[in-house]
Design an enzyme around this catalytic site. Structure first.
Site, PDB file in Angstrom:
ATOM      1  N   ARG A 233      44.184  42.962  30.273  1.00 31.98           N
ATOM      2  CA  ARG A 233      43.378  44.096  30.706  1.00 31.98           C
ATOM      3  C   ARG A 233      43.615  45.388  29.705  1.00 31.98           C
ATOM      4  O   ARG A 233      44.559  45.481  29.474  1.00 31.98           O
ATOM      5  CB  ARG A 233      43.126  44.483  32.387  1.00 31.98           C
ATOM      6  CG  ARG A 233      42.801  43.489  33.211  1.00 31.98           C
ATOM      7  CD  ARG A 233      42.947  43.996  34.639  1.00 31.98           C
ATOM      8  NE  ARG A 233      42.519  42.551  35.449  1.00 31.98           N
ATOM      9  CZ  ARG A 233      43.079  41.897  35.896  1.00 31.98           C
ATOM     10  NH1 ARG A 233      44.275  41.842  35.717  1.00 31.98           N
ATOM     11  NH2 ARG A 233      42.788  40.735  37.015  1.00 31.98           N
TER      12      ARG A 233
ATOM     13  N   LYS B  72      46.712  44.763  38.298  1.00 28.78           N
ATOM     14  CA  LYS B  72      45.403  45.320  39.107  1.00 28.78           C
ATOM     15  C   LYS B  72      45.605  44.834  40.741  1.00 28.78           C
ATOM     16  O   LYS B  72      45.531  45.633  41.540  1.00 28.78           O
ATOM     17  CB  LYS B  72      44.091  44.558  38.715  1.00 28.78           C
ATOM     18  CG  LYS B  72      42.866  44.763  39.552  1.00 28.78           C
ATOM     19  CD  LYS B  72      41.498  44.272  39.057  1.00 28.78           C
ATOM     20  CE  LYS B  72      40.393  44.617  39.765  1.00 28.78           C
ATOM     21  NZ  LYS B  72      39.165  43.779  39.258  1.00 28.78           N
TER      22      LYS B  72
ATOM     23  N   HIS C 169      36.907  44.250  28.055  1.00 31.09           N
ATOM     24  CA  HIS C 169      36.903  43.310  29.110  1.00 31.09           C
ATOM     25  C   HIS C 169      36.138  41.931  28.351  1.00 31.09           C
ATOM     26  O   HIS C 169      36.653  40.887  28.776  1.00 31.09           O
ATOM     27  CB  HIS C 169      36.108  43.694  30.379  1.00 31.09           C
ATOM     28  CG  HIS C 169      36.294  42.659  31.488  1.00 31.09           C
ATOM     29  ND1 HIS C 169      35.798  41.743  31.625  1.00 31.09           N
ATOM     30  CD2 HIS C 169      37.211  42.832  32.678  1.00 31.09           C
ATOM     31  CE1 HIS C 169      36.038  40.633  32.575  1.00 31.09           C
ATOM     32  NE2 HIS C 169      37.102  41.980  33.239  1.00 31.09           N
TER      33      HIS C 169
ATOM     34  N   ARG D  43      38.366  39.121  27.153  1.00 32.47           N
ATOM     35  CA  ARG D  43      38.802  38.032  28.231  1.00 32.47           C
ATOM     36  C   ARG D  43      37.690  37.130  28.544  1.00 32.47           C
ATOM     37  O   ARG D  43      38.116  35.965  28.517  1.00 32.47           O
ATOM     38  CB  ARG D  43      39.186  38.730  29.567  1.00 32.47           C
ATOM     39  CG  ARG D  43      40.321  40.009  29.481  1.00 32.47           C
ATOM     40  CD  ARG D  43      40.417  40.748  30.488  1.00 32.47           C
ATOM     41  NE  ARG D  43      40.598  40.220  32.060  1.00 32.47           N
ATOM     42  CZ  ARG D  43      41.664  39.808  32.547  1.00 32.47           C
ATOM     43  NH1 ARG D  43      42.885  39.783  31.625  1.00 32.47           N
ATOM     44  NH2 ARG D  43      41.792  39.327  33.709  1.00 32.47           N
TER      45      ARG D  43
ATOM     46  N   HIS E  28      44.071  36.456  37.316  1.00 33.95           N
ATOM     47  CA  HIS E  28      42.877  36.381  38.530  1.00 33.95           C
ATOM     48  C   HIS E  28      43.464  36.445  39.756  1.00 33.95           C
ATOM     49  O   HIS E  28      44.688  35.514  39.929  1.00 33.95           O
ATOM     50  CB  HIS E  28      41.941  35.476  38.079  1.00 33.95           C
ATOM     51  CG  HIS E  28      40.638  36.213  36.954  1.00 33.95           C
ATOM     52  ND1 HIS E  28      39.992  35.230  36.423  1.00 33.95           N
ATOM     53  CD2 HIS E  28      40.585  36.983  36.533  1.00 33.95           C
ATOM     54  CE1 HIS E  28      39.297  35.782  35.509  1.00 33.95           C
ATOM     55  NE2 HIS E  28      39.659  36.883  35.648  1.00 33.95           N
TER      56      HIS E  28
ATOM     57  N   TYR F 256      52.833  29.134  43.059  1.00 35.13           N
ATOM     58  CA  TYR F 256      52.926  27.820  42.732  1.00 35.13           C
ATOM     59  C   TYR F 256      52.244  27.629  41.463  1.00 35.13           C
ATOM     60  O   TYR F 256      53.083  27.153  40.288  1.00 35.13           O
ATOM     61  CB  TYR F 256      52.621  26.562  43.958  1.00 35.13           C
ATOM     62  CG  TYR F 256      52.716  25.301  43.255  1.00 35.13           C
ATOM     63  CD1 TYR F 256      53.931  24.600  43.346  1.00 35.13           C
ATOM     64  CD2 TYR F 256      51.559  24.676  42.808  1.00 35.13           C
ATOM     65  CE1 TYR F 256      54.120  23.361  42.794  1.00 35.13           C
ATOM     66  CE2 TYR F 256      51.814  23.286  42.459  1.00 35.13           C
ATOM     67  CZ  TYR F 256      53.005  22.824  42.368  1.00 35.13           C
ATOM     68  OH  TYR F 256      52.863  21.340  41.871  1.00 35.13           O
TER      69      TYR F 256
END
Length: 421
Positions: free
Chosen positions: A249, A276, A346, A349, A373, A383
């Site tokens: 970001r 974030k 952005h 991304r 995310h 995990y």
């Protein structure tokens, strides 16, 4: 046995004239018309409280309150008495409730709700929410008792916002107002919540995305980046390339301190507090983020260290080196390249997500973890980030090599090993 009063007639009431002393005209059931020397005629009713104490109700003055209306009020008072309720106490409670409702204005309840929410919000969210209410809602319905606000009044306030083209803000305000009405209801201040069901009243918000180039446009973009190097500060040039290679970001990149970068090990780990999801007040994600540096990205960081390594930030502000680069620096650089409204921070991304999956064959989950995310399942999140780390390192190197191939005009299908879907 008490003497039954003969009910009054409209003519008797209309012709009741004042005398030297007050007198009463009885209608039965404890109700009578009290006529004063001044000419004032008032409906009253005597009754006995449960304690045995006598009391009196006033139903209003004639002719404002007619004989029929006075009898209706007497009937209502009798029903209360038969139910064991003191009508005088019920009257006082109703008066107090009306007074309280009048004092419970929308603005008062909105500010209470806002104060309660502040601990769960970021400072900017709290400030923006109150500012929008003060500008667009309080002038319209702020002074009104919250229980009295109608759908039409709520719609009128929101359409004023909509009329100036701020459709998305109107929808956000609708949601905010619905929460305020709900808050009032939870406090026992009943209202219709007229903002809750306005699904089809406002204009729909057009779906939009951050501007981003497609994979097919990547060769031209890389060429424009090279051609504009001379027009950009060297740190800004490096920032653009790192955005392309690492697709973090924008806010995460420009506020990065050199203390997070280990040039010898080739590692960059962003503490969860800077991420974030880590900044959430409720249930923050406390997972540190491994950026996974490719060989090309590490070379750029080493070059950058010769320029800004003596300071706190990778990208210090040009005017004040104690502060990081402005958020608008990346957008300004893209504008100079001719990509205004075509590409954003952005957008790097979005470009990486689609291209790495479609051209390099990596699974969505792997790219998603590199994008940091949010995951619904916290256990699965921890995990996945651990098990995908080695795969992500390889993916980031493949991505950097793929960009080099594009820049060298080797526009051929990549020869990297395709990963199982």
């Amino acid at each position: 046995m008490p003497k039954l009063a003969t009910p009054l007639t409209d003519v008797q009431v209309r012709n009741a004239k004042p005398k030297d002393k007050p007198y009463k005209l009885s209608d039965g059931g404890g109700m009578y018309l009290e006529v004063m020397p001044s000419g004032t005629r008032t409906w009253r009713m005597n009754f006995v409280q449960a304690s045995g104490k006598k009391n009196r109700l006033t139903f209003g003055q004639y002719p404002e309150t007619s004989l029929l209306e006075a009898r209706e009020k007497r009937t209502a008072a009798k029903k209360l008495l038969n139910s064991g309720i003191d009508p005088a106490e019920a009257r006082d409670n109703d008066k107090a409730a009306r007074s309280e409702n009048a004092n419970n204005t929308f603005e008062k309840l909105a500010r209470e709700w806002h104060t309660n929410k502040i601990p769960t919000w970021r400072g900017s969210t709290a400030k923006d929410t109150l500012r929008r209410l003060e500008i667009d809602i309080f002038p319209q319905i702020g002074s009104m008792p919250i229980a009295s606000i109608t759908h039409q009044q709520m719609i009128a306030a929101l359409r004023k916002v909509e009329a100036r083209g701020a459709v998305e803000i109107a929808h956000r305000l609708k949601a905010t107002c619905a929460r305020i009405f709900s808050y009032a209801n939870q406090q026992g201040i009943e209202n219709r919540n007229p903002a809750q069901d306005l699904k089809d009243v406002l204009k729909p918000v057009k779906a939009g995305h951050f501007a981003a180039i497609s994979t097919d446009e990547l060769p031209a973009f890389l060429a424009a980046m090279n051609q504009n190097d001379a027009r950009l500060f060297k740190p800004t040039r490096i920032a653009l390339r790192l955005m392309m290679l690492l697709f973090v970001r924008t806010s995460e990149l420009i506020t990065t301190p050199w203390s997070e970068i280990d040039l010898e090990k080739g590692e960059w780990i962003i503490p969860w507090q800077r991420m974030k999801r880590g900044k959430l007040t409720i249930n923050p994600d406390k997972t540190n983020h491994h950026v996974c540096l490719s060989r090309q990205a590490l070379e750029l960081l080493r070059e950058l260290h010769t320029l800004t390594g003596g300071g706190v930030y990778l990208f210090p502000n040009q005017r004040d080196h104690e502060k990081p680069m402005s958020n608008g620096a990346i957008l300004m650089a893209l504008r100079r390249m001719g990509y205004q409204n075509k590409m954003t921070g952005h957008g790097f991304r979005a470009l990486a997500m689609s291209t790495i999956k479609e051209q390099l064959g990596y699974r969505h989950e792997v790219v998603d973890r590199q994008l940091a995310h949010a995951q619904k399942d916290k256990i699965a999140s921890a995990y996945d980030r651990a098990i995908f780390l080695e795969e992500r390192k390889k993916m980031m190197q493949d991505w950097a090599d793929y960009i080099d191939q594009i820049a060298a005009n080797k526009i051929v299908p990549p020869k990297f090993t395709q990963h199982a879907a």
